[in-house]
Write a protein that holds these residues in place. Structure first.
Motif, PDB file in Angstrom:
ATOM      1  N   TRP A 131      49.905 -60.244 116.875  1.00  0.00           N
ATOM      2  CA  TRP A 131      51.240 -60.501 117.136  1.00  0.00           C
ATOM      3  C   TRP A 131      52.245 -59.294 116.787  1.00  0.00           C
ATOM      4  N   ALA A 133      56.623 -57.958 116.599  1.00  0.00           N
ATOM      5  CA  ALA A 133      57.891 -58.540 115.989  1.00  0.00           C
ATOM      6  C   ALA A 133      58.734 -57.034 115.998  1.00  0.00           C
ATOM      7  N   THR A 148      54.837 -65.771 104.642  1.00  0.00           N
ATOM      8  CA  THR A 148      55.756 -65.491 105.567  1.00  0.00           C
ATOM      9  C   THR A 148      56.131 -63.909 105.623  1.00  0.00           C
ATOM     10  N   ALA A 162      64.448 -61.599 109.444  1.00  0.00           N
ATOM     11  CA  ALA A 162      63.628 -62.591 110.280  1.00  0.00           C
ATOM     12  C   ALA A 162      62.354 -62.947 109.606  1.00  0.00           C
ATOM     13  N   TYR A 164      58.606 -64.543 109.996  1.00  0.00           N
ATOM     14  CA  TYR A 164      57.486 -65.080 110.998  1.00  0.00           C
ATOM     15  C   TYR A 164      56.210 -65.424 110.349  1.00  0.00           C
ATOM     16  N   ASP A 165      55.790 -66.655 110.619  1.00  0.00           N
ATOM     17  CA  ASP A 165      54.255 -67.018 110.231  1.00  0.00           C
ATOM     18  C   ASP A 165      53.477 -65.852 110.096  1.00  0.00           C
ATOM     19  N   SER A 168      49.958 -66.462 112.668  1.00  0.00           N
ATOM     20  CA  SER A 168      50.325 -66.650 113.903  1.00  0.00           C
ATOM     21  C   SER A 168      51.635 -65.776 114.443  1.00  0.00           C
ATOM     22  N   GLY A 169      52.222 -65.357 113.677  1.00  0.00           N
ATOM     23  CA  GLY A 169      53.411 -64.728 114.333  1.00  0.00           C
ATOM     24  C   GLY A 169      54.494 -65.421 114.805  1.00  0.00           C
ATOM     25  N   ALA A 170      54.560 -66.842 114.531  1.00  0.00           N
ATOM     26  CA  ALA A 170      55.328 -67.685 115.068  1.00  0.00           C
ATOM     27  C   ALA A 170      56.682 -67.450 114.371  1.00  0.00           C
ATOM     28  N   HIS A 171      57.996 -67.395 115.011  1.00  0.00           N
ATOM     29  CA  HIS A 171      59.184 -67.148 114.397  1.00  0.00           C
ATOM     30  C   HIS A 171      59.724 -68.253 113.656  1.00  0.00           C
ATOM     31  N   ARG A 172      59.982 -68.059 112.356  1.00  0.00           N
ATOM     32  CA  ARG A 172      60.612 -69.350 111.813  1.00  0.00           C
ATOM     33  C   ARG A 172      62.072 -69.475 111.301  1.00  0.00           C
ATOM     34  N   THR A 174      66.114 -66.701 111.407  1.00  0.00           N
ATOM     35  CA  THR A 174      66.686 -65.479 111.200  1.00  0.00           C
ATOM     36  C   THR A 174      67.981 -65.931 110.374  1.00  0.00           C
TER      37      THR A 174
END
Length: 518
Positions: A131, A133, A148, A162, A164-165, A168-172, A174
């Motif tokens: 991933w 960012a 994180t 910001a 991110y997981d 997975s890179g999933a945004h958590r 900001t």
């Protein structure tokens, strides 16, 4: 860690966004071919032909006794199937047990990587871009807090963090932290961690006191003199919620994170050097050191610095001071201007003067051993050769017994010591890498090809070395101890640098970061 690895294989792989190259050899099959069942065991889903009658008399189960003439025999294929089933059960149990052992080893390896700054989590195969960012460039703009990844993002409107997981890179989340800088220079925002190691779920970030806090409605007087100092903001890594904030006045000489605290050094308004360890959330002061001497002149104040390990701090301010971080105890304090080199080393420090040469000191400031120079600063040190001190004289890399100061070995090389992992010393000259036994100095392998000068990249079993050919960079995985190639992948062309951050393999691009994983 090496015991938990699979058999070494040379692979040429092609993965998403990674360019395969011709470095190395094609993959080869494992010795002996595929593991299969014994030749005399029928394939799964088939049954063997029924056995021919035996020459012995038939067996018959009688109601009150044993077998007798004319009795029906149990078919041999059924007995074989039962035996094969039992053997298969044993194999399954063995594989399950081995899998549990392997999983336990992997868990230990992950925990070890999380606890040793600079060490990567286990690399089980070729890496690919998992991933990406957006992130600002520079030191302290990426930190791994628990699970994180927190990045600094800055634009004309100010600075944000910001989350991110990590997997997975999933945004958590900001969170806006600062408003636009009052001056024309771009405001800085950093989240420090020692050697870019993984930290707890508490994110601690530092910004210039002159930069307004986001949402502060107070008017900024453009003619007013900028305040000197820094602001520390504390956030929860899982949610991005603010959990604390505090400030420190003075001309900042340096700062760093130690556990969930911040150690900060400033020159105060009277010219004294001031060092404090403060709680990361509240700013409560654990201890304070203030110099007797004073600095005068802007140049002298500007040159003040602070170097940290996880155990000691070296201040070059109004005085040259070594401080123990757990209690703030000064181990040595020398007048500024003396010809002395002071460097933190493990839980103590080392010093060098023209008159005495080099000396090693323990955490109580007691002399341990004489050395010809101060020890080299290693980006990774897992403690596997704790009784060996490695240093460079410029024309040689030498190893000394830490207790006695006796020389153990010497290497005629101008390379720089970079890491000691699993009793292996990694040295580099630009992008050329070599491995030596840290206890004996025995040469293990070398990598002499042109390559970019990136930090040491290892998971304690493999070491990753870049190779550059015509502007294209290939990442080659080698055995840490034998240097044998295991696999290789092309690095995405937009990646300018790779580094270990909180156990993750992180690439830098002009737009931000990419996280690579198997």
């Amino acid at each position: 860690m090496a015991n938990s690895r699979h058999a070494a294989q040379m692979q040429l792989v092609e993965v998403d966004e990674l360019t395969p190259t011709s470095v190395g050899a094609r993959p080869t099959a494992l010795p002996g071919g595929d593991a299969g069942v014994p030749a005399d065991v029928p394939a799964v889903g088939t049954l063997p032909d029924q056995a021919a009658p035996d020459d012995r008399p038939g067996e018959r189960a009688e109601q009150g006794g044993g077998p007798g003439p004319g009795a029906q025999r149990r078919p041999r294929w059924r007995r074989g199937l039962v035996a094969w089933g039992a053997a298969l059960g044993v194999v399954v149990l063995t594989v399950t047990a081995l899998g549990a052992v392997d999983e336990a080893r992997r868990t230990d390896a992950y925990e070890r990587a999380a606890g040793i700054p600079g060490l990567l989590t286990p690399l089980d195969g070729p890496v690919h871009v998992a991933w990406r960012a957006a992130a600002s460039s520079g030191e302290g703009t990426v930190v791994v807090a628990d699970d994180t990844v927190v990045v600094v993002q800055q634009d004309a409107s100010g600075g944000s963090l910001a989350g991110y997981d990590a997997a997975s890179g999933a945004h958590r989340w900001t969170t806006r932290v600062t408003g636009p800088p009052a001056a024309t220079e771009r405001g800085w925002l950093q989240c420090p961690s020692w050697r870019e190691g993984r930290v707890s779920g508490l994110v601690l970030c530092v910004t210039d006191l002159a930069i307004p806090v986001y949402g502060d409605a107070a008017a900024v007087d453009p003619d007013a003199e900028d305040p000197l100092g820094l602001r520390v903001v504390a956030l929860d890594a899982a949610t991005g919620r603010s959990v604390g904030e505090w400030t420190q006045d003075g001309d900042v000489a340096g700062y760093g994170r130690v556990d969930d605290d911040v150690v900060v050094a400033v020159t105060d308004a009277e010219g004294h050097s001031l060092v404090q360890r403060r709680d990361g959330r509240t700013g409560d002061v654990a201890w304070t050191y203030q110099s007797d001497e004073r600095l005068s002149g802007a140049l002298a104040i500007e040159r003040a610095t602070l170097d940290l390990t996880d155990s000691v701090a070296v201040l070059r301010g109004a005085e040259l001071v070594v401080l123990r971080l757990d209690d703030g105890e000064p181990l040595v304090a020398e007048a500024r201007g003396q010809a002395v080199a002071l460097v933190p080393f493990r839980d103590g420090y080392a010093a060098w003067t023209p008159a005495r040469g080099g000396w090693l000191y323990d955490r109580d400031g007691i002399e341990v051993a004489a050395l010809p120079a101060v020890p080299s600063t290693l980006a990774i040190d897992d403690g596997s050769a704790q009784d060996v001190v490695v240093l460079s004289t410029g024309v040689a890399v030498r190893g000394f017994d830490m207790a006695t100061g006796d020389e153990l070995w010497s290497l005629s090389t101008r390379s720089t010591p970079r890491a000691v992992v699993d009793e292996t010393l990694l040295v580099a000259d630009g992008g050329r890498w070599a491995g030596y036994d840290a206890r004996t100095g025995l040469a293990l392998w070398s990598h002499e090809l042109e390559a970019p000068d990136w930090p040491a990249l290892t998971d304690g079993s493999l070491v990753l070395t870049p190779v550059e050919d015509g502007g294209r960079v290939t990442l080659v995985a080698r055995g840490l101890r034998d240097g044998a190639q295991r696999w290789q992948v092309g690095v995405p062309p937009q990646v300018t640098r790779l580094a270990a951050v909180g156990g993750l393999l992180v690439g830098r691009t002009d737009e931000g970061i990419v996280v690579l994983r198997p």
